[in-house]
Enzyme design. Structure first.
Site, mmCIF file in Angstrom:
data_model
loop_
_atom_site.group_PDB
_atom_site.id
_atom_site.type_symbol
_atom_site.label_atom_id
_atom_site.label_comp_id
_atom_site.label_asym_id
_atom_site.label_seq_id
_atom_site.Cartn_x
_atom_site.Cartn_y
_atom_site.Cartn_z
ATOM 1 N N ASP A 42 4.709 -11.084 2.300
ATOM 2 C CA ASP A 42 3.901 -9.873 2.251
ATOM 3 C C ASP A 42 4.584 -8.910 1.286
ATOM 4 O O ASP A 42 5.785 -8.657 1.395
ATOM 5 C CB ASP A 42 3.832 -9.265 3.660
ATOM 6 C CG ASP A 42 2.465 -8.674 3.957
ATOM 7 O OD1 ASP A 42 1.963 -7.928 3.101
ATOM 8 O OD2 ASP A 42 1.928 -8.946 5.042
ATOM 9 N N ASP B 202 -0.234 -6.079 0.073
ATOM 10 C CA ASP B 202 -0.738 -5.067 0.987
ATOM 11 C C ASP B 202 -1.470 -3.955 0.225
ATOM 12 O O ASP B 202 -0.948 -3.445 -0.775
ATOM 13 C CB ASP B 202 0.472 -4.471 1.731
ATOM 14 C CG ASP B 202 0.086 -3.668 2.953
ATOM 15 O OD1 ASP B 202 -0.495 -4.241 3.882
ATOM 16 O OD2 ASP B 202 0.377 -2.446 2.972
ATOM 17 N N GLU C 212 -5.017 -7.691 -0.850
ATOM 18 C CA GLU C 212 -5.783 -7.012 0.194
ATOM 19 C C GLU C 212 -6.509 -5.833 -0.447
ATOM 20 O O GLU C 212 -5.873 -4.942 -1.012
ATOM 21 C CB GLU C 212 -4.855 -6.510 1.308
ATOM 22 C CG GLU C 212 -5.655 -5.943 2.478
ATOM 23 C CD GLU C 212 -4.844 -5.046 3.419
ATOM 24 O OE1 GLU C 212 -5.229 -4.924 4.598
ATOM 25 O OE2 GLU C 212 -3.844 -4.436 2.987
ATOM 26 N N HIS D 157 -3.791 -9.575 11.520
ATOM 27 C CA HIS D 157 -2.992 -8.750 12.434
ATOM 28 C C HIS D 157 -3.534 -7.339 12.598
ATOM 29 O O HIS D 157 -2.992 -6.563 13.373
ATOM 30 C CB HIS D 157 -1.553 -8.703 11.911
ATOM 31 C CG HIS D 157 -1.477 -7.983 10.590
ATOM 32 N ND1 HIS D 157 -2.105 -8.437 9.447
ATOM 33 C CD2 HIS D 157 -0.882 -6.821 10.241
ATOM 34 C CE1 HIS D 157 -1.887 -7.587 8.458
ATOM 35 N NE2 HIS D 157 -1.148 -6.606 8.915
ATOM 36 N N ASP D 158 -4.575 -6.985 11.840
ATOM 37 C CA ASP D 158 -5.179 -5.655 11.959
ATOM 38 C C ASP D 158 -6.526 -5.706 12.678
ATOM 39 O O ASP D 158 -7.159 -4.658 12.862
ATOM 40 C CB ASP D 158 -5.437 -5.057 10.564
ATOM 41 C CG ASP D 158 -4.157 -4.740 9.796
ATOM 42 O OD1 ASP D 158 -3.128 -4.474 10.440
ATOM 43 O OD2 ASP D 158 -4.204 -4.752 8.553
HETATM 44 O O1 TEU Z 1 -3.578 -2.570 6.153
HETATM 45 C C1 TEU Z 1 -4.354 -1.655 5.458
HETATM 46 C C2 TEU Z 1 -5.223 -0.847 6.262
HETATM 47 O O2 TEU Z 1 -5.851 -0.001 5.681
HETATM 48 C C3 TEU Z 1 -5.286 -1.079 7.728
HETATM 49 O O3 TEU Z 1 -4.298 -0.346 8.302
HETATM 50 C C4 TEU Z 1 -6.627 -0.742 8.205
HETATM 51 O O4 TEU Z 1 -7.142 0.324 7.506
HETATM 52 C C5 TEU Z 1 -6.688 -0.349 9.613
HETATM 53 O O5 TEU Z 1 -6.224 -1.356 10.437
HETATM 54 C C6 TEU Z 1 -8.106 -0.085 9.933
HETATM 55 O O6 TEU Z 1 -8.189 0.654 11.062
HETATM 56 C C7 TEU Z 1 -2.354 -2.944 5.631
HETATM 57 C C8 TEU Z 1 -1.640 -3.793 6.646
HETATM 58 O O7 TEU Z 1 -2.375 -4.976 6.848
HETATM 59 C C9 TEU Z 1 -1.438 -2.998 7.892
HETATM 60 O O8 TEU Z 1 -0.876 -3.750 8.938
HETATM 61 C C10 TEU Z 1 -0.539 -1.834 7.544
HETATM 62 O O9 TEU Z 1 -0.407 -0.994 8.644
HETATM 63 C C11 TEU Z 1 -1.098 -1.028 6.371
HETATM 64 O O10 TEU Z 1 -1.541 -1.842 5.302
HETATM 65 C C12 TEU Z 1 -0.022 -0.139 5.815
HETATM 66 O O11 TEU Z 1 0.950 -0.921 5.187
#
Ligand code: TEU
Ligand code: CA
Length: 560
Positions: free
Chosen positions: A112, A214, A256, A330-331
């Site tokens: 990542d 990311d 992403e 994971h989100d």
């Molecule tokens: O995620 C990007 C992101 O925008 C998410 O946090 C998303 O908007 C949110 O879950 C929606 O409610 C990436 C990573 O995948 C995430 O785990 C990180 O927290 C974020 O970037 C910051 O690095």
């Protein structure tokens, strides 16, 4: 072009196509995968112990969520040292062993890359905040006074509240699109960019297979103008990055990009632009979020709408660029909980979801536990949650008058912690994930849903995923065929065709918990071999599909 140490081009059906188009990725969230040393937190040695399991599944690479040094405000998405491993996860020697052990099994490690921001504990930020004349000052984005309300620069952070926070040391404001502990990097600074490229080369030279990047759509931001995504320099930076790091290597890069649309996606992933291998976009996710309360108030899944979104992306990128295919990460909530049935039809719906996703064009990603049909966390109290985003929004929405039960209902549906409960390996205490108290509660249903149990079932979810991965590897039509959606308005049937030369696949799935007969349609009436069961099957009108039944018929267009 040096060839990938992981997958030999000669192993592939289309040696002309890049290796990452024929295989499947598997995402590991390290803290929740496997704990080897009894501290309740998953680690790298734990991952190594499960590589044979992943090789059995048949995946080609692991997307490893961050294992770098980090104060873990956002579980590692706040990096304090890009060249060090978080001791909680292991050592650099463990990491090197993971890369080597994975390579022996023809599995690549995709790291990542979190370079939109660092941790506020990164040496760059510490130097920048304590000394206005520091050479690192300009690595971040500063302002003297809070922006005027409603002005361009008045931006809200993704995790809630203003994106400008006051730095106690320098008494200025710095910009952060996520938590205040995640200050945004200033990509307009060329020295910062070259530091990032150096770091990327350092990891690539260690033998990793590539990067998942990311929020890469944010690096061209110009906060003073209110520009966050699609900044004017975004693609110039990505092209510069490509030439400085990726050119001449056979690495995969996955960007992403929450903001990508069918028209902007090719800018990232059209091969001749020399930027990224593929985009990882969320159109099929965000279309079911509330206009005002977003993910905290999800809408019901509308299959005709969902199918039309997939179809639009399939057709828009075909021959132009490459997409990722995923239900969860994971989100996001668990696939069966969000799109299927976590009750009676859990196994069937997990398999149907896998079928319709994996037979499309793109690189599929399996999120850990999806291959056994794991479900949402089913937490009932706020103190069970750990996620910074969930806890922030809990505070904000409670302040705004949202009732506790209403917030909890939203979190139960869509909190990021739904995907972060420990991997369920067995029915034993703590699901075989750890001997200790895990950092986040194990789902109570691990006694029923676990790897041991699923793999002992020849009709289990794991076997189905494994079969789909082989079908992709063995059939060029899955990778490069064109796409045609059938029965677009049907509320339950997801049916489409893939075609490459004379080779045709017909994919049909009943995405509901009742019996559904195939109505008359433009769908070809053929008999072919079902690649999943091996049986001869037919797509005939009138055929009745069981709840969540799915099939993949293979036939040659010469035959009909
Ligand atoms: O995620 C990007 C992101 O925008 C998410 O946090 C998303 O908007 C949110 O879950 C929606 O409610 C990436 C990573 O995948 C995430 O785990 C990180 O927290 C974020 O970037 C910051 O690095
Ligand atoms: Ca551990």
């Amino acid at each position: 072009m040096t060839s990938s140490p992981i997958i030999k081009q000669s192993d592939l059906i289309s040696p002309d196509a890049p290796w990452w188009q024929s295989t499947v990725g598997y995402q590991i969230y390290p803290a929740s995968f496997c704990d080897s040393n009894g501290d309740g937190i998953g680690d790298i040695v734990g991952i190594i112990s499960k590589l044979d399991y992943l090789a059995d599944l048949g995946i080609g690479f692991i997307w490893l969520s961050p294992v770098y040094a980090s104060p873990m405000v956002d579980n590692g998405y706040d990096i304090s040292d890009y060249f060090a491993i978080n001791p909680m996860f292991g050592t650099m020697a463990d990491m090197e062993r993971l890369i080597a052990e994975a390579a022996k099994r023809r599995i690549g490690i995709v790291m990542d890359l979190v370079v939109n921001h660092t941790s506020n504990q990164h040496a760059w930020f510490k130097a920048a905040q304590s000394d206005r004349n520091s050479q690192y000052r300009d690595y971040y984005i500063w302002r003297d006074e809070p922006p005027v309300k409603g002005s361009d620069a008045d931006i809200t952070a993704t995790f809630g509240s203003s994106a400008w926070s006051r730095c106690a040391e320098s008494n200025e404001l710095y910009f952060h699109l996520f938590a205040p502990e995640q200050p945004d990097l200033n990509w307009t600074n060329p020295t910062l960019r070259s530091e990032v490229y150096k770091m990327m080369n350092w990891w690539l030279d260690k033998g990793i297979a590539g990067f998942r990047m990311d929020v890469i759509d944010l690096i061209g931001k110009q906060p003073e103008l209110g520009i966050i995504t699609d900044g004017p320099d975004l693609h110039r930076f990505l092209q510069e990055m490509y030439e400085a790091t990726l050119a001449g290597r056979d690495a995969v890069t996955v960007g992403e990009a929450w903001s990508a649309t069918v028209s902007t996606a090719p800018l990232y992933c059209a091969p001749q632009r020399r930027e990224l291998s593929m985009v990882f976009q969320f159109a099929h996710v965000t279309q079911f979020w509330d206009e005002r309360l977003g993910k905290w108030k999800p809408k019901a899944i509308d299959w005709p709408l969902l199918k039309s979104t997939f179809a639009a992306w399939q057709n828009a990128l075909h021959g132009k660029g490459w997409n990722s295919l995923f239900w969860g990460n994971h989100d996001l909530p668990r696939a069966v909980s969000r799109y299927g049935d976590e009750g009676e039809h859990r196994i069937g719906s997990a398999k149907a979801l896998a079928t319709v996703l994996h037979m499309m064009e793109g690189t599929p990603f399996i999120y850990q536990g999806e291959e056994i049909g794991m479900t949402n966390a089913a937490f009932t109290r706020i103190d069970q949650y750990r996620d910074v985003e969930t806890l922030n929004f809990h505070r904000i929405q409670r302040m705004e008058g949202v009732a506790e039960e209403d917030f909890l209902a939203g979190a139960r549906a869509n909190s990021r912690d739904n995907a972060r409960t420990p991997m369920q390996w067995s029915a034993s205490a703590q699901a075989g994930f750890t001997d200790a108290k895990p950092w986040i509660p194990v789902n109570k249903n691990h006694t029923q849903i676990n790897v041991e149990k699923d793999r002992s079932d020849p009709n289990g979810v794991f076997q189905h995923y494994s079969r789909l991965i082989s079908i992709r590897r063995e059939n060029a039509v899955v990778r490069h065929g064109d796409f045609q959606l059938f029965l677009a308005d049907h509320p339950n049937l997801f049916a489409y065709q893939r075609r490459l030369g004379t080779s045709v696949l017909l994919i049909v799935a009943n995405m509901s918990s009742h019996l559904v007969s195939i109505p008359p349609s433009e769908m070809p009436q053929i008999t072919g071999r079902d690649l999943i069961t091996g049986r001869t099957a037919s797509s005939a009108v009138g055929t009745t599909l069981q709840p969540y039944e799915s099939f993949v018929l293979s036939f040659s267009s010469g035959q009909n």
